[in-house]
Write an enzyme that holds these catalytic residues in place. Structure first.
Site, PDB file in Angstrom:
ATOM      1  N   TYR A 145       0.850  -1.187   0.000  1.00 48.65           N
ATOM      2  CA  TYR A 145       0.000   0.000   0.000  1.00 48.65           C
ATOM      3  C   TYR A 145       0.885   1.235   0.000  1.00 48.65           C
ATOM      4  O   TYR A 145       1.702   1.393   0.917  1.00 48.65           O
ATOM      5  CB  TYR A 145      -0.896   0.026   1.242  1.00 48.65           C
ATOM      6  CG  TYR A 145      -1.853  -1.124   1.367  1.00 48.65           C
ATOM      7  CD1 TYR A 145      -3.180  -0.985   1.011  1.00 48.65           C
ATOM      8  CD2 TYR A 145      -1.418  -2.362   1.849  1.00 48.65           C
ATOM      9  CE1 TYR A 145      -4.071  -2.045   1.140  1.00 48.65           C
ATOM     10  CE2 TYR A 145      -2.294  -3.426   1.971  1.00 48.65           C
ATOM     11  CZ  TYR A 145      -3.625  -3.266   1.610  1.00 48.65           C
ATOM     12  OH  TYR A 145      -4.491  -4.327   1.726  1.00 48.65           O
TER      13      TYR A 145
ATOM     14  N   GLU B 208     -23.146   5.540  16.114  1.00 46.02           N
ATOM     15  CA  GLU B 208     -23.905   5.665  14.861  1.00 46.02           C
ATOM     16  C   GLU B 208     -24.345   7.095  14.590  1.00 46.02           C
ATOM     17  O   GLU B 208     -24.702   7.430  13.449  1.00 46.02           O
ATOM     18  CB  GLU B 208     -25.105   4.721  14.904  1.00 46.02           C
ATOM     19  CG  GLU B 208     -24.686   3.260  14.871  1.00 46.02           C
ATOM     20  CD  GLU B 208     -25.824   2.293  15.143  1.00 46.02           C
ATOM     21  OE1 GLU B 208     -25.760   1.150  14.680  1.00 46.02           O
ATOM     22  OE2 GLU B 208     -26.789   2.694  15.856  1.00 46.02           O
TER      23      GLU B 208
END
Length: 443
Positions: free
Chosen positions: A349, A421
């Protein structure tokens, strides 16, 4: 140099970089207010999507159910949809109702991890998958369920604003960000972002800019974290095979001891960072994570195998460090009569780097979308293959703060990982605002 002086210099540089950018911002307060209302109206949907995906996680390259949910949603919004891109990837194309040639891409990763969940959540995963042929528990331990739910929400919001949009938005739902879960046909076979790029995700129409986010235990919910320039480390895995000559443990002089040579190599590798590289400029990490050799206490073996990782934030330094690792291992082994073979994995990466020009556009938008809660964060030593997109087109990546409510934050990849959330509407508003603003900018 004192830290306070460094901070002052950085603050001054940041102020200069974004002073003119704020004046160039296109998205207006009324648009942001409208956008915020549209996003808030979808919060319950995003939570439901996230919890469903969390209960049904799928390993890298196996995201069949997730991909179908995404594709069905995008088709229902009237988008042109391609499936099977780079494996199980999904791409939705939203064409705006106003004239404009700019193409913006928004990306979310879909895969889960071979981790047994221990959160105790009512929607905790009990899924079992196959990781390289072995059965394993599977969990969304890195927030990708939230990433998918957020981008599904952004897709619905922007589809509802289609008539106001100039240009085109690509919604990129990517598989296999975490790596592989199955053996490839050949080592060089691409996966994740590389596989989608190879199959033309950034072309037809050509993407002008791409944006992405990642949920994390910090900063605080409602905030986002960013950096201009290097942000997340590049990652290179490597193996070192040290070959000696087997002999009896009581007579080491009759052979060549690869275990002693390996110990000296590990010590030598540590000096690459501490004594050979200028870590005041760019941090670097070299770590050996596994070493295997021998099977009895009185037998010096023929070989020792080591596994390691290199983390860098600069591509030139990355190349230099790779050469030094190979040279250090080979010369130390040679000094004891052994041989060391270093191989870097094809799975690598690059560093995640936010380019200055795109950051000039993005950071003021993040500030506006979050009510001034976009903050500069330290370098992140973890890695992300969003960086592969950035090698092809300008890309901006940021962190979405979401420490869980009522429990201690756990790091990404932990069996205890969870997130707040309430952060999802913040991420959705930020991504949508970035897209709207960039579409309105001169090409």
């Amino acid at each position: 140099m004192r830290k306070s002086f460094k901070r002052a210099c950085l603050a001054a540089a940041a102020a200069g970089l974004f002073a003119s950018a704020a004046q160039a911002q296109v998205i207006q307060p009324a648009q942001l207010q409208d956008l915020g209302q549209r996003v808030e109206a979808l919060q319950a949907k995003m939570v439901a999507w996230r919890r469903d995906l969390h209960q049904h996680p799928e390993l890298s390259g196996q995201e069949v159910r997730t991909a179908k949910i995404v594709a069905d949603h995008l088709r229902a919004l009237g988008m042109e949809v391609k499936t099977g891109v780079g494996g199980t990837g999904v791409v939705g194309l939203l064409k705006g109702g106003l004239p404009g040639a700019t193409v913006v891409a928004l990306r979310a990763d879909m895969d889960a991890l071979p981790v047994k969940e221990n959160t105790g959540l009512p929607f905790a995963s009990t899924a079992i998958g196959r990781n390289f042929g072995k059965e394993t528990p599977v969990m969304h331990a890195c927030g990708h369920d939230g990433h998918v739910a957020i981008l599904m929400g952004v897709a619905e919001v922007l589809a509802g604003m289609r008539a106001q949009l100039p240009g085109t938005v690509k919604f990129v739902f990517q598989p296999a960000e975490e790596g592989r879960s199955e053996h490839p046909k050949h080592e060089e076979e691409p996966f994740g972002a590389k596989a989608m790029i190879a199959e033309g995700v950034l072309d037809n129409p050509k993407v002008d800019a791409i944006y992405g986010l990642h949920l994390a235990p910090g900063p605080a919910t409602g905030s986002v974290g960013y950096r201009v320039g290097p942000m997340m480390a590049g990652a290179d895995g490597f193996t070192i095979k040290v070959t000696g000559r087997q002999t009896h443990g009581s007579r080491p002089w009759d052979g060549v001891d690869p275990i002693t040579a390996s110990a000296q190599i590990i010590t030598g590798l540590n000096t690459i960072v501490s004594r050979q590289l200028d870590i005041t400029a760019v941090p670097t990490v070299v770590s050996i994570g596994a070493i295997n050799g021998g099977n009895r206490e009185n037998i010096i073996p023929d070989t020792v195998d080591m596994l390691g990782t290199l983390r860098t934030f600069d591509n030139k330094l990355r190349d230099d460090a790779r050469k030094r690792i190979a040279h250090t291992a080979a010369t130390i082994a040679d000094s004891s009569g052994a041989k060391a073979e270093v191989k870097f994995s094809a799975v690598s990466y690059p560093p995640t780097v936010n380019p200055a020009e795109l950051s000039k556009q993005a950071v003021p938008v993040l500030q506006a979308a979050t009510g001034g809660k976009a903050i500069q964060i330290p370098l992140v030593s973890g890695s992300e293959d969003f960086s592969d997109f950035q090698l092809k087109v300008p890309g901006f990546f940021f962190i979405l703060g979401a420490p869980p409510k009522g429990r201690a934050p756990a790091p990404n990849h932990s069996p205890l990982f969870d997130f707040d959330e309430d952060a999802m509407p913040v991420g959705a508003k930020a991504l949508a605002a970035l897209a709207i603003d960039r579409l309105a900018q001169p090409r």
